[in-house]
Design a protein around this motif. Structure first.
Motif, mmCIF file in Angstrom:
data_model
loop_
_atom_site.group_PDB
_atom_site.id
_atom_site.type_symbol
_atom_site.label_atom_id
_atom_site.label_comp_id
_atom_site.label_asym_id
_atom_site.label_seq_id
_atom_site.Cartn_x
_atom_site.Cartn_y
_atom_site.Cartn_z
ATOM 1 N N ALA A 184 0.928 -1.454 0.045
ATOM 2 C CA ALA A 184 -0.194 -0.003 -0.111
ATOM 3 C C ALA A 184 0.797 1.343 0.088
ATOM 4 O O ALA A 184 1.108 1.692 1.112
ATOM 5 C CB ALA A 184 -0.932 -0.072 1.251
ATOM 6 N N PRO A 185 1.161 1.736 -1.184
ATOM 7 C CA PRO A 185 2.120 2.843 -1.394
ATOM 8 C C PRO A 185 1.542 4.099 -0.642
ATOM 9 O O PRO A 185 2.557 5.047 -0.170
ATOM 10 C CB PRO A 185 2.138 3.005 -2.778
ATOM 11 N N TYR A 186 0.250 4.533 -0.595
ATOM 12 C CA TYR A 186 -0.275 5.538 0.180
ATOM 13 C C TYR A 186 0.072 5.772 1.478
ATOM 14 O O TYR A 186 0.113 6.619 2.325
ATOM 15 C CB TYR A 186 -1.861 5.669 -0.321
ATOM 16 N N LEU A 187 0.513 4.479 2.010
ATOM 17 C CA LEU A 187 0.833 4.672 3.630
ATOM 18 C C LEU A 187 2.277 5.240 3.918
ATOM 19 O O LEU A 187 2.283 5.858 4.916
ATOM 20 C CB LEU A 187 0.811 3.138 4.003
ATOM 21 N N HIS A 188 2.695 5.399 2.825
ATOM 22 C CA HIS A 188 4.191 5.830 2.871
ATOM 23 C C HIS A 188 4.110 7.507 3.237
ATOM 24 O O HIS A 188 5.007 7.983 4.119
ATOM 25 C CB HIS A 188 4.932 6.067 1.654
ATOM 26 N N ASN A 189 3.146 8.146 3.115
ATOM 27 C CA ASN A 189 2.732 9.588 3.220
ATOM 28 C C ASN A 189 1.985 9.811 4.505
ATOM 29 O O ASN A 189 2.135 10.675 5.234
ATOM 30 C CB ASN A 189 2.032 10.306 2.016
ATOM 31 N N ILE A 190 1.316 8.759 5.227
ATOM 32 C CA ILE A 190 0.617 8.842 6.193
ATOM 33 C C ILE A 190 1.104 8.072 7.410
ATOM 34 O O ILE A 190 0.510 8.145 8.541
ATOM 35 C CB ILE A 190 -0.872 8.655 6.060
ATOM 36 N N SER A 191 2.260 7.401 7.247
ATOM 37 C CA SER A 191 2.808 6.761 8.554
ATOM 38 C C SER A 191 4.246 6.646 8.671
ATOM 39 O O SER A 191 4.872 7.643 8.029
ATOM 40 C CB SER A 191 2.345 5.261 8.235
ATOM 41 N N ARG A 192 4.734 6.280 9.832
ATOM 42 C CA ARG A 192 6.187 6.534 10.138
ATOM 43 C C ARG A 192 6.645 5.302 10.696
ATOM 44 O O ARG A 192 5.925 4.128 11.352
ATOM 45 C CB ARG A 192 6.409 7.505 11.105
ATOM 46 N N LYS A 193 7.834 4.839 10.430
ATOM 47 C CA LYS A 193 8.580 3.561 10.826
ATOM 48 C C LYS A 193 8.993 3.891 12.595
ATOM 49 O O LYS A 193 9.420 5.004 12.896
ATOM 50 C CB LYS A 193 9.539 3.419 10.446
ATOM 51 N N ILE A 194 8.449 2.782 13.452
ATOM 52 C CA ILE A 194 8.699 3.182 14.554
ATOM 53 C C ILE A 194 9.940 2.334 15.138
ATOM 54 O O ILE A 194 10.645 2.720 16.076
ATOM 55 C CB ILE A 194 7.634 3.028 15.704
#
Length: 75
Positions: free
Chosen positions: A57-67
């Protein structure tokens, strides 16, 4: 509520008798989702998804962060 999101193979089916039936999902990928749920609770997150979902889901790249990087050890 905490949610662990992962994708993969699972064995799913109805188990029970004519009076009570429950749906079960079993398999390694189900265990990964369950473990992600536990980690989400520890980090106090509403949801946590695996790298499999992140890649799909490439759209998640803009709305998420790696923890963190997490390694699960099977027992």
């Amino acid at each position: 509520m905490h949610v662990g999101i992962h994708c993969g193979m699972a064995f799913c089916g109805a188990i029970g008798s004519e009076y009570k039936i429950s749906l079960r999902a079993m398999g390694h990928d189900v265990s990964v989702a369950k473990s992600l749920c536990r980690v989400a609770k520890k980090y106090k997150l509403g949801h946590l998804f695996s790298s499999n979902i992140y890649k799909l889901a490439p759209y998640l790249h803009n709305i998420s962060r790696k923890i963190d990087d997490i390694t699960f050890i099977e027992k």
